[in-house]
Design a protein around this motif. Structure first.
Motif, short mmCIF file in Angstrom:
data_model
loop_
_atom_site.label_atom_id
_atom_site.label_comp_id
_atom_site.label_asym_id
_atom_site.label_seq_id
_atom_site.Cartn_x
_atom_site.Cartn_y
_atom_site.Cartn_z
N LEU A 152 0.82 -1.21 0.00
CA LEU A 152 0.00 0.00 0.00
C LEU A 152 0.85 1.26 0.00
N LEU A 153 0.26 2.32 -0.50
CA LEU A 153 0.90 3.63 -0.42
C LEU A 153 -0.17 4.69 -0.25
N ILE A 154 0.24 5.79 0.37
CA ILE A 154 -0.64 6.94 0.52
C ILE A 154 0.11 8.16 -0.01
N VAL A 155 -0.52 8.82 -0.95
CA VAL A 155 -0.01 10.06 -1.52
C VAL A 155 -0.91 11.16 -0.98
N GLU A 156 -0.32 12.26 -0.49
CA GLU A 156 -1.17 13.32 0.05
C GLU A 156 -0.72 14.69 -0.42
N GLN A 157 -1.70 15.58 -0.43
CA GLN A 157 -1.39 16.99 -0.61
C GLN A 157 -0.97 17.51 0.75
N VAL A 158 0.12 18.23 0.81
CA VAL A 158 0.60 18.75 2.08
C VAL A 158 -0.41 19.79 2.57
N PRO A 159 -0.94 19.61 3.80
CA PRO A 159 -1.99 20.50 4.29
C PRO A 159 -1.61 21.98 4.26
N GLU A 160 -0.36 22.30 4.52
CA GLU A 160 0.07 23.69 4.54
C GLU A 160 0.25 24.27 3.13
N ASP A 161 0.35 23.41 2.13
CA ASP A 161 0.62 23.86 0.76
C ASP A 161 0.06 22.82 -0.20
N GLU A 162 -1.19 23.01 -0.65
CA GLU A 162 -1.84 22.00 -1.49
C GLU A 162 -1.18 21.79 -2.84
N GLY A 163 -0.27 22.68 -3.23
CA GLY A 163 0.48 22.46 -4.45
C GLY A 163 1.57 21.43 -4.28
N LEU A 164 1.90 21.13 -3.03
CA LEU A 164 2.96 20.19 -2.72
C LEU A 164 2.37 18.80 -2.49
N ILE A 165 2.97 17.81 -3.10
CA ILE A 165 2.51 16.42 -2.97
C ILE A 165 3.65 15.60 -2.40
N ARG A 166 3.33 14.70 -1.47
CA ARG A 166 4.36 13.84 -0.88
C ARG A 166 3.80 12.45 -0.64
N TYR A 167 4.73 11.51 -0.49
CA TYR A 167 4.37 10.14 -0.16
C TYR A 167 4.28 10.04 1.36
N ARG A 168 3.07 9.95 1.86
CA ARG A 168 2.83 9.90 3.31
C ARG A 168 3.25 8.56 3.88
N LEU A 169 2.98 7.52 3.11
CA LEU A 169 3.29 6.16 3.56
C LEU A 169 3.59 5.30 2.34
N ILE A 170 4.66 4.55 2.42
CA ILE A 170 4.99 3.59 1.36
C ILE A 170 5.20 2.25 2.04
N GLY A 171 4.51 1.25 1.57
CA GLY A 171 4.60 -0.08 2.17
C GLY A 171 5.98 -0.70 2.07
N SER A 172 6.25 -1.58 3.01
CA SER A 172 7.56 -2.21 3.11
C SER A 172 7.93 -3.02 1.87
N GLU A 173 6.96 -3.66 1.23
CA GLU A 173 7.25 -4.44 0.02
C GLU A 173 7.80 -3.55 -1.10
N ILE A 174 7.24 -2.35 -1.22
CA ILE A 174 7.69 -1.41 -2.25
C ILE A 174 9.11 -0.96 -1.95
N GLU A 175 9.35 -0.57 -0.70
CA GLU A 175 10.68 -0.07 -0.34
C GLU A 175 11.73 -1.17 -0.36
N GLU A 176 11.35 -2.38 0.04
CA GLU A 176 12.31 -3.49 -0.02
C GLU A 176 12.65 -3.85 -1.46
N ARG A 177 11.66 -3.85 -2.31
CA ARG A 177 11.87 -4.24 -3.71
C ARG A 177 12.73 -3.23 -4.46
N THR A 178 12.48 -1.92 -4.17
CA THR A 178 13.20 -0.88 -4.88
C THR A 178 14.48 -0.43 -4.17
N LYS A 179 14.61 -0.79 -2.90
CA LYS A 179 15.76 -0.38 -2.07
C LYS A 179 15.83 1.14 -1.91
N VAL A 180 14.66 1.80 -1.93
CA VAL A 180 14.59 3.25 -1.75
C VAL A 180 13.55 3.56 -0.69
N ALA A 181 13.88 4.46 0.22
CA ALA A 181 12.95 4.94 1.24
C ALA A 181 12.18 6.13 0.67
#
Length: 160
Positions: free
Chosen positions: A59-88
Motif C-alpha cells: 500500500l501507499l498513501i499520496v497526500e497533498q501537504v496541508p500547509e501547501d496544497e500544491g505540494l505532494i508527498r508520499y505519506r506512507l509507502i509499504g515495506s514491500e515497495i521499499e524493499e523491492r526498490t531499495k529506496v525509502a
C-alpha cells in the motif's frame, strides 16, 4: 535502503487500464467500494489496516501537504515497495524520480485530486538495481477525515 534521494535513472513504461487484474489490487478496490458511502468517496477513517493486512506491504498513501496544497508527498509507502526498490520513499515528493517521471506522476495525482476518480495503471520498471519488473497500480481518491476535501490517494503497487 538507499539514503540517496535521486533515482532519476529509473526507466518506466506505463499506460492506463480500465480494470485491475492483480488480486491485491482487486482486494483494495473491493475494500474501497465497500467503504463508499452512497456512491461518495470513503474518508481516511474508513480503512482499517487490520482488514488489509494481507496487502498492507504494497500500500501507499499520496497526500497533498496541508500547509501547501500544491505540494505532494508520499505519506506512507509499504515495506514491500521499499524493499523491492531499495529506496525509502516515505516523506518524499515525486521529484525523487527526476523531472520526466515526476511530471507524469504529479499530473496523474493532480487529476485524481481534481476529478475524484480512480486511476489504474499497468507497466514495467527497469532500474534501481532490480530486474525488469512488471507491475500494476491502482490509485483511489480518499476524502479528508472531516469529509471536506480529497486530500489523499490510497494506492496499491502490485509487482508481478
Amino acid at each position: 535502503m538507499s539514503s540517496d534521494t535521486s533515482i532519476a535513472d529509473i526507466n518506466w513504461d506505463v499506460h492506463e487500464v480500465q480494470a485491475v487484474e492483480h488480486p491485491k489490487n482487486q482486494q483494495l478496490l473491493a475494500s474501497y467500494e465497500a467503504n463508499r458511502p452512497d456512491g461518495g468517496l470513503p474518508n481516511r477513517g474508513s480503512f482499517d489496516l487490520i482488514d488489509l493486512k494481507d496487502i498492507a506491504p504494497g500500500l501507499l498513501i499520496v497526500e497533498q501537504v496541508p500547509e501547501d496544497e500544491g505540494l505532494i508527498r508520499y505519506r506512507l509507502i509499504g515495506s514491500e515497495i521499499e524493499e523491492r526498490t531499495k529506496v525509502a520513499f516515505t516523506g518524499k515528493s515525486p521529484e525523487i524520480f527526476g523531472q520526466a517521471m515526476s511530471e507524469e506522476l504529479r499530473s496523474i495525482y493532480r487529476r485524481i485530486f481534481a476529478n475524484h476518480r480512480p486511476v489504474m495503471l499497468r507497466g514495467n520498471l527497469l532500474g534501481l538495481g532490480i530486474e525488469h519488473v512488471d507491475y500494476e497500480m491502482v490509485f483511489l481518491p480518499v476524502m479528508s477525515r472531516d469529509d471536506t476535501r480529497v486530500d489523499a490517494i490510497c494506492g496499491m503497487f502490485a509487482f508481478n
